[in-house]
Design a protein around this motif. Structure first.
Motif, PDB file in Angstrom:
ATOM      1  N   THR A   1       1.028  -1.241   0.006  1.00  0.00           N
ATOM      2  CA  THR A   1      -0.070  -0.008  -0.220  1.00  0.00           C
ATOM      3  C   THR A   1       0.863   1.204   0.031  1.00  0.00           C
ATOM      4  O   THR A   1       1.590   1.234   0.958  1.00  0.00           O
ATOM      5  CB  THR A   1      -0.818   0.059   1.113  1.00  0.00           C
TER       6      THR A   1
ATOM      7  N   SER B   1       1.173   5.268  -0.596  1.00  0.00           N
ATOM      8  CA  SER B   1       0.599   6.743  -0.880  1.00  0.00           C
ATOM      9  C   SER B   1       0.871   7.300  -2.321  1.00  0.00           C
ATOM     10  O   SER B   1       2.089   7.340  -2.345  1.00  0.00           O
ATOM     11  CB  SER B   1       0.732   7.520   0.521  1.00  0.00           C
TER      12      SER B   1
ATOM     13  N   LYS C   1       7.148  -2.593  10.309  1.00  0.00           N
ATOM     14  CA  LYS C   1       5.632  -2.976  10.724  1.00  0.00           C
ATOM     15  C   LYS C   1       5.648  -2.934  12.233  1.00  0.00           C
ATOM     16  O   LYS C   1       4.653  -2.456  12.704  1.00  0.00           O
ATOM     17  CB  LYS C   1       5.312  -4.369  10.177  1.00  0.00           C
TER      18      LYS C   1
ATOM     19  N   GLN D   1       4.996   1.294  11.498  1.00  0.00           N
ATOM     20  CA  GLN D   1       3.491   1.390  10.824  1.00  0.00           C
ATOM     21  C   GLN D   1       2.519   1.776  11.799  1.00  0.00           C
ATOM     22  O   GLN D   1       1.550   2.642  11.615  1.00  0.00           O
ATOM     23  CB  GLN D   1       3.311   0.011  10.132  1.00  0.00           C
ATOM     24  N   PRO D   2       2.610   1.283  13.114  1.00  0.00           N
ATOM     25  CA  PRO D   2       1.639   1.707  14.217  1.00  0.00           C
ATOM     26  C   PRO D   2       1.646   3.545  14.305  1.00  0.00           C
ATOM     27  O   PRO D   2       0.480   3.894  14.477  1.00  0.00           O
ATOM     28  CB  PRO D   2       2.154   1.453  15.405  1.00  0.00           C
TER      29      PRO D   2
ATOM     30  N   ALA E   1       2.239   5.465  11.660  1.00  0.00           N
ATOM     31  CA  ALA E   1       1.264   5.652  10.508  1.00  0.00           C
ATOM     32  C   ALA E   1      -0.283   5.479  10.563  1.00  0.00           C
ATOM     33  O   ALA E   1      -0.740   6.450  10.241  1.00  0.00           O
ATOM     34  CB  ALA E   1       1.853   4.852   9.410  1.00  0.00           C
ATOM     35  N   ASP E   2      -0.606   4.560  11.510  1.00  0.00           N
ATOM     36  CA  ASP E   2      -1.987   4.327  11.675  1.00  0.00           C
ATOM     37  C   ASP E   2      -2.486   5.280  12.615  1.00  0.00           C
ATOM     38  O   ASP E   2      -3.644   5.721  12.564  1.00  0.00           O
ATOM     39  CB  ASP E   2      -2.165   2.871  12.348  1.00  0.00           C
ATOM     40  N   ALA E   3      -1.704   5.517  13.683  1.00  0.00           N
ATOM     41  CA  ALA E   3      -2.276   6.427  14.647  1.00  0.00           C
ATOM     42  C   ALA E   3      -2.167   7.744  14.485  1.00  0.00           C
ATOM     43  O   ALA E   3      -3.015   8.901  14.757  1.00  0.00           O
ATOM     44  CB  ALA E   3      -1.200   6.297  15.961  1.00  0.00           C
TER      45      ALA E   3
ATOM     46  N   PRO F   1      -2.573   9.615  10.981  1.00  0.00           N
ATOM     47  CA  PRO F   1      -2.679   9.831   9.491  1.00  0.00           C
ATOM     48  C   PRO F   1      -2.108  11.052   8.634  1.00  0.00           C
ATOM     49  O   PRO F   1      -1.876  10.945   7.442  1.00  0.00           O
ATOM     50  CB  PRO F   1      -3.908   9.624   9.260  1.00  0.00           C
TER      51      PRO F   1
ATOM     52  N   GLY G   1       0.486  -3.827   3.455  1.00  0.00           N
ATOM     53  CA  GLY G   1      -0.017  -3.010   4.102  1.00  0.00           C
ATOM     54  C   GLY G   1       0.558  -1.799   4.946  1.00  0.00           C
ATOM     55  O   GLY G   1       0.199  -1.019   5.949  1.00  0.00           O
ATOM     56  N   CYS G   2       1.780  -1.484   4.447  1.00  0.00           N
ATOM     57  CA  CYS G   2       2.780  -0.432   4.856  1.00  0.00           C
ATOM     58  C   CYS G   2       2.307   0.712   4.136  1.00  0.00           C
ATOM     59  O   CYS G   2       2.257   0.754   2.831  1.00  0.00           O
ATOM     60  CB  CYS G   2       4.262  -0.872   4.659  1.00  0.00           C
ATOM     61  N   ARG G   3       2.056   1.790   4.946  1.00  0.00           N
ATOM     62  CA  ARG G   3       2.054   3.253   4.134  1.00  0.00           C
ATOM     63  C   ARG G   3       3.227   3.800   4.071  1.00  0.00           C
ATOM     64  O   ARG G   3       3.961   4.188   4.914  1.00  0.00           O
ATOM     65  CB  ARG G   3       0.983   4.190   4.745  1.00  0.00           C
TER      66      ARG G   3
END
Length: 262
Positions: free
Chosen positions: A16, A18, A131, A135-136, A138-140, A142, A172-174
């Motif tokens: 994934t 951007s 990951k 990535q955490p 990136a999720d927290a 945006p 699944g990594c941004r």
């Protein structure tokens, strides 16, 4: 180190990524906002020598020690997966983000490099570390932009090849921008060609987190800066480094003066 050109088609749909370029971060003097500072731990105070010309800085770690010049964004990096770097990474990064100091995160430093300074990590370890720790964030957060691991300009399985293998494996990594390094001589056309190819092969903006002019070649530095400032797909760059070449004690070297004013 030697640049490399390799296929990207296998990456399509495997991770994934951007597609939008990050929002520019401008300097106090309204310059390109791209220029940054790579400084050793404990040398944040030297960023004041570049006031108005540098919009960001980093020290290959997540912890920011006192002295960063006003208006300069500090960008935390996860150097590698050793406990000394991972144990406080999340807390430092969250504090910097929530305190308004940081808007970007840099991933592993030169996992493809086995010599001094490189993380020396295979693809699996690099993916797992990214990951687990990047990535955490990136999720927290945006709105925070996330970088790829920084890679050398080495050939073979290093450099661009390594990065594309990472992107293919990091499901699944941004990734908002990719991070090439350049230590491959002072041919400005070769520099431009390598960076264009890196952008074409990844389809991402470039954050050139380390580059250098061989032998302190001021003209190469100026030519490279001019091109990077004028090139849309180059998002940011940092010369290597404040401590080793751009300053001597508390003063700018000739190369440092050129970096501060070009």
């Amino acid at each position: 180190m030697i640049g490399s050109t390799l296929l990207l088609a296998a990456l399509t749909g495997l991770t994934t990524l951007s597609s939008a370029a990050p929002t520019p971060y401008t300097t106090k003097r309204g310059a390109s906002g791209k220029r940054g500072l790579a400084f050793g731990k404990g040398n944040a105070d030297k960023t004041a020598l570049f006031a108005g010309e540098a919009s960001w800085g980093y020290n290959w770690e997540a912890q920011l020690l006192p002295g960063l010049a006003s208006g300069v964004e500090y960008v935390p990096m996860l150097h590698d997966d050793q406990t000394v770097f991972t144990s406080g990474f999340a807390a430092f990064a969250k504090g910097l983000i929530e305190g308004g100091t940081s808007k970007h995160i840099l991933s592993i430093n030169e996992p493809d490099q086995t010599e001094t300074g490189g993380a020396c990590m295979d693809i699996g370890r690099t993916v797992n570390a990214h990951k687990a720790h990047i990535q955490p964030l990136a999720d927290a957060y945006p709105d925070v932009k996330i970088g790829s691991p920084s890679v050398t300009n080495g050939g073979g399985e290093m450099g661009l090849t390594y990065l594309k293998n990472f992107l293919a494996a990091c499901h699944g990594c941004r990734i908002d921008f990719v991070c090439p390094h350049w230590y491959n001589g002072g041919d400005i056309e070769a520099f431009k060609t390598y960076m264009r190819n890196f952008h074409t092969e990844t389809g991402k903006p470039l954050w050139i987190s380390e580059w250098a002019a061989p032998g302190g070649d001021v003209q190469f530095m100026k030519d490279a800066i001019k091109w990077m400032d004028e090139t849309d797909f180059v998002y940011r760059y940092a010369y290597m480094s404040v401590d080793s070449t751009l300053t001597a004690g508390s003063a700018l070297t000739a190369l440092g003066a050129a970096y501060a004013s070009a």
